[in-house]
Each structure stands twice: as C-alpha cells, then as structure tokens.
Design a protein around this motif. Structure first.
Motif, PDB file in Angstrom:
ATOM      1  N   GLU A   6      42.191  19.890 -42.908  1.00  0.00           N
ATOM      2  CA  GLU A   6      41.564  18.879 -42.148  1.00  0.00           C
ATOM      3  C   GLU A   6      42.113  17.633 -42.936  1.00  0.00           C
ATOM      4  OE1 GLU A   6      40.025  21.490 -43.413  1.00  0.00           O
ATOM      5  OE2 GLU A   6      38.829  22.527 -41.908  1.00  0.00           O
ATOM      6  N   HIS A   7      42.352  16.335 -41.967  1.00  0.00           N
ATOM      7  CA  HIS A   7      42.918  15.275 -42.769  1.00  0.00           C
ATOM      8  C   HIS A   7      42.307  14.087 -41.746  1.00  0.00           C
ATOM      9  CE1 HIS A   7      46.878  13.076 -43.533  1.00  0.00           C
ATOM     10  NE2 HIS A   7      45.855  12.502 -43.991  1.00  0.00           N
ATOM     11  N   ILE A   8      42.033  12.967 -42.602  1.00  0.00           N
ATOM     12  CA  ILE A   8      41.397  11.637 -41.984  1.00  0.00           C
ATOM     13  C   ILE A   8      42.004  10.766 -42.821  1.00  0.00           C
ATOM     14  CG2 ILE A   8      39.320  11.958 -43.192  1.00  0.00           C
ATOM     15  CD1 ILE A   8      37.763  10.562 -41.064  1.00  0.00           C
ATOM     16  N   ILE A   9      42.133   9.580 -42.392  1.00  0.00           N
ATOM     17  CA  ILE A   9      42.678   8.370 -42.758  1.00  0.00           C
ATOM     18  C   ILE A   9      41.435   7.275 -42.546  1.00  0.00           C
ATOM     19  CG2 ILE A   9      44.391   6.519 -43.279  1.00  0.00           C
ATOM     20  CD1 ILE A   9      46.130   8.363 -41.732  1.00  0.00           C
ATOM     21  N   ILE A  10      40.882   6.697 -43.758  1.00  0.00           N
ATOM     22  CA  ILE A  10      39.652   5.814 -43.577  1.00  0.00           C
ATOM     23  C   ILE A  10      40.423   4.502 -43.728  1.00  0.00           C
ATOM     24  CG2 ILE A  10      37.985   7.409 -44.112  1.00  0.00           C
ATOM     25  CD1 ILE A  10      37.479   6.435 -46.640  1.00  0.00           C
ATOM     26  N   PHE A  11      39.969   3.390 -43.170  1.00  0.00           N
ATOM     27  CA  PHE A  11      40.315   2.052 -43.488  1.00  0.00           C
ATOM     28  C   PHE A  11      39.271   0.998 -43.719  1.00  0.00           C
ATOM     29  CE2 PHE A  11      43.260   4.146 -40.755  1.00  0.00           C
ATOM     30  CZ  PHE A  11      44.454   3.517 -41.197  1.00  0.00           C
ATOM     31  N   GLU A  12      39.483   0.164 -44.589  1.00  0.00           N
ATOM     32  CA  GLU A  12      38.465  -0.993 -44.851  1.00  0.00           C
ATOM     33  C   GLU A  12      37.949  -1.639 -43.925  1.00  0.00           C
ATOM     34  OE1 GLU A  12      38.417  -4.191 -48.398  1.00  0.00           O
ATOM     35  OE2 GLU A  12      40.235  -3.792 -47.542  1.00  0.00           O
ATOM     36  N   HIS A  13      38.868  -2.058 -43.104  1.00  0.00           N
ATOM     37  CA  HIS A  13      38.363  -3.062 -41.788  1.00  0.00           C
ATOM     38  C   HIS A  13      38.597  -2.274 -40.399  1.00  0.00           C
ATOM     39  CE1 HIS A  13      38.215  -6.154 -44.788  1.00  0.00           C
ATOM     40  NE2 HIS A  13      39.803  -6.042 -45.247  1.00  0.00           N
ATOM     41  N   ARG A  14      38.016  -2.918 -39.662  1.00  0.00           N
ATOM     42  CA  ARG A  14      38.297  -2.417 -38.227  1.00  0.00           C
ATOM     43  C   ARG A  14      39.622  -2.551 -37.562  1.00  0.00           C
ATOM     44  NH1 ARG A  14      34.908  -4.187 -34.205  1.00  0.00           N
ATOM     45  NH2 ARG A  14      36.672  -3.927 -32.564  1.00  0.00           N
ATOM     46  N   ASP A  15      39.899  -1.587 -36.575  1.00  0.00           N
ATOM     47  CA  ASP A  15      41.267  -1.767 -36.113  1.00  0.00           C
ATOM     48  C   ASP A  15      42.247  -1.290 -36.911  1.00  0.00           C
ATOM     49  OD1 ASP A  15      40.436  -2.731 -33.730  1.00  0.00           O
ATOM     50  OD2 ASP A  15      40.227  -4.832 -34.163  1.00  0.00           O
ATOM     51  N   PHE A  16      42.048  -0.512 -37.968  1.00  0.00           N
ATOM     52  CA  PHE A  16      42.803   0.106 -39.087  1.00  0.00           C
ATOM     53  C   PHE A  16      43.582  -0.959 -39.880  1.00  0.00           C
ATOM     54  CE2 PHE A  16      43.038   2.029 -34.673  1.00  0.00           C
ATOM     55  CZ  PHE A  16      42.156   3.098 -34.885  1.00  0.00           C
ATOM     56  N   ARG A  17      42.854  -2.005 -40.284  1.00  0.00           N
ATOM     57  CA  ARG A  17      43.493  -2.938 -41.121  1.00  0.00           C
ATOM     58  C   ARG A  17      42.906  -2.638 -42.556  1.00  0.00           C
ATOM     59  NH1 ARG A  17      46.139  -6.621 -38.042  1.00  0.00           N
ATOM     60  NH2 ARG A  17      45.825  -6.430 -35.927  1.00  0.00           N
ATOM     61  N   GLY A  18      43.714  -3.388 -43.453  1.00  0.00           N
ATOM     62  CA  GLY A  18      43.099  -3.300 -44.879  1.00  0.00           C
ATOM     63  C   GLY A  18      43.504  -2.036 -45.662  1.00  0.00           C
ATOM     64  N   ARG A  19      42.874  -1.978 -46.834  1.00  0.00           N
ATOM     65  CA  ARG A  19      43.166  -0.733 -47.638  1.00  0.00           C
ATOM     66  C   ARG A  19      42.884   0.610 -46.830  1.00  0.00           C
ATOM     67  NH1 ARG A  19      39.666  -2.989 -52.588  1.00  0.00           N
ATOM     68  NH2 ARG A  19      38.618  -3.723 -50.870  1.00  0.00           N
ATOM     69  N   HIS A  20      43.275   1.653 -47.261  1.00  0.00           N
ATOM     70  CA  HIS A  20      43.230   2.742 -46.557  1.00  0.00           C
ATOM     71  C   HIS A  20      43.268   3.992 -47.410  1.00  0.00           C
ATOM     72  CE1 HIS A  20      47.620   2.624 -46.700  1.00  0.00           C
ATOM     73  NE2 HIS A  20      47.559   3.930 -46.352  1.00  0.00           N
ATOM     74  N   ARG A  21      42.671   5.107 -47.021  1.00  0.00           N
ATOM     75  CA  ARG A  21      42.654   6.517 -48.028  1.00  0.00           C
ATOM     76  C   ARG A  21      42.826   7.486 -47.011  1.00  0.00           C
ATOM     77  NH1 ARG A  21      38.225   7.681 -52.557  1.00  0.00           N
ATOM     78  NH2 ARG A  21      38.995   9.449 -53.236  1.00  0.00           N
ATOM     79  N   HIS A  22      43.819   8.548 -47.477  1.00  0.00           N
ATOM     80  CA  HIS A  22      43.788   9.752 -46.942  1.00  0.00           C
ATOM     81  C   HIS A  22      42.731  10.750 -47.603  1.00  0.00           C
ATOM     82  CE1 HIS A  22      47.699   9.055 -44.964  1.00  0.00           C
ATOM     83  NE2 HIS A  22      47.609   8.104 -45.841  1.00  0.00           N
ATOM     84  N   VAL A  23      42.100  11.431 -46.732  1.00  0.00           N
ATOM     85  CA  VAL A  23      41.184  12.633 -47.317  1.00  0.00           C
ATOM     86  C   VAL A  23      41.362  13.789 -46.564  1.00  0.00           C
ATOM     87  CG1 VAL A  23      38.763  13.262 -47.394  1.00  0.00           C
ATOM     88  CG2 VAL A  23      39.151  10.811 -47.503  1.00  0.00           C
ATOM     89  N   PHE A  24      41.261  14.608 -47.394  1.00  0.00           N
ATOM     90  CA  PHE A  24      41.939  16.170 -46.805  1.00  0.00           C
ATOM     91  C   PHE A  24      40.608  17.039 -47.326  1.00  0.00           C
ATOM     92  CE2 PHE A  24      45.795  14.383 -48.151  1.00  0.00           C
ATOM     93  CZ  PHE A  24      46.669  14.444 -46.926  1.00  0.00           C
TER      94      PHE A  24
END
Length: 92
Positions: A6-24
């Motif tokens: 299972e894999h998700i990428i979370i983003f700091e700002h709306r519309d997939f902008r700013g810092r991000h992190r992959h979570v498994f």
C-alpha cells in the motif's frame, strides 16, 4: 514497520504542492523525530495503492473522513478530512 504494497503520497498544500512524503502501509506518528514536517500539515494526497484511513491524533486515534482508495485527492476538505489535522494514517 514492515514494508507493504500500500502506497500513498501526502502533500503539504492543496493541489499536490509543497513538501511531500511517501508512506507505505502505515504511519503511526507523523510527528516523529526522523521527519515531523507533515504532522498536522497534510492538505492533499495521491493514493497509488490500497484503501487508507486517516486520524487526527498519533497511534490511529480519532478517525476523520472515510476509507479512500486509489485516486488523486486535491483537497482533503473535499473528502471529510479537516485541513492540516492528520497525525497518523494506515492502509486497511
């Protein structure tokens, strides 16, 4: 934590902008010593695989929003998740 498919990428700002992190698989505490930059700062996300649930507090306490599957979620508020409020998440 074991590595899962299972894999998700979370983003700091709306519309997939700013810092991000992959979570498994899961993240029990986004406010951890290794990287706390996205604790209570998630505003959008992309689910690549799995069905995910989100929580206001660490260790999967106080679920917010519904269970969500693969797709692009440009703003958490469109899916019943408060902006800048998630501290843990996991795949079902």
């Amino acid at each position: 934590m074991s590595h899962r498919d299972e894999h998700i990428i979370i983003f700091e700002h709306r519309d997939f902008r700013g810092r991000h992190r992959h979570v498994f698989g899961q993240e029990a505490n986004l406010n951890n010593a290794e990287d706390s930059t996205l604790n209570d700062k998630m505003s959008s996300f992309v689910i690549l695989s799995g069905t995910w649930e989100f929580f206001r507090h660490s260790n999967f306490v106080e679920k917010v929003g519904g269970n969500l599957g693969p797709g692009q979620y440009e703003s958490v508020t469109n899916f019943g998740i408060p902006n800048d409020a998630v501290s843990s998440l996991r795949a079902l």
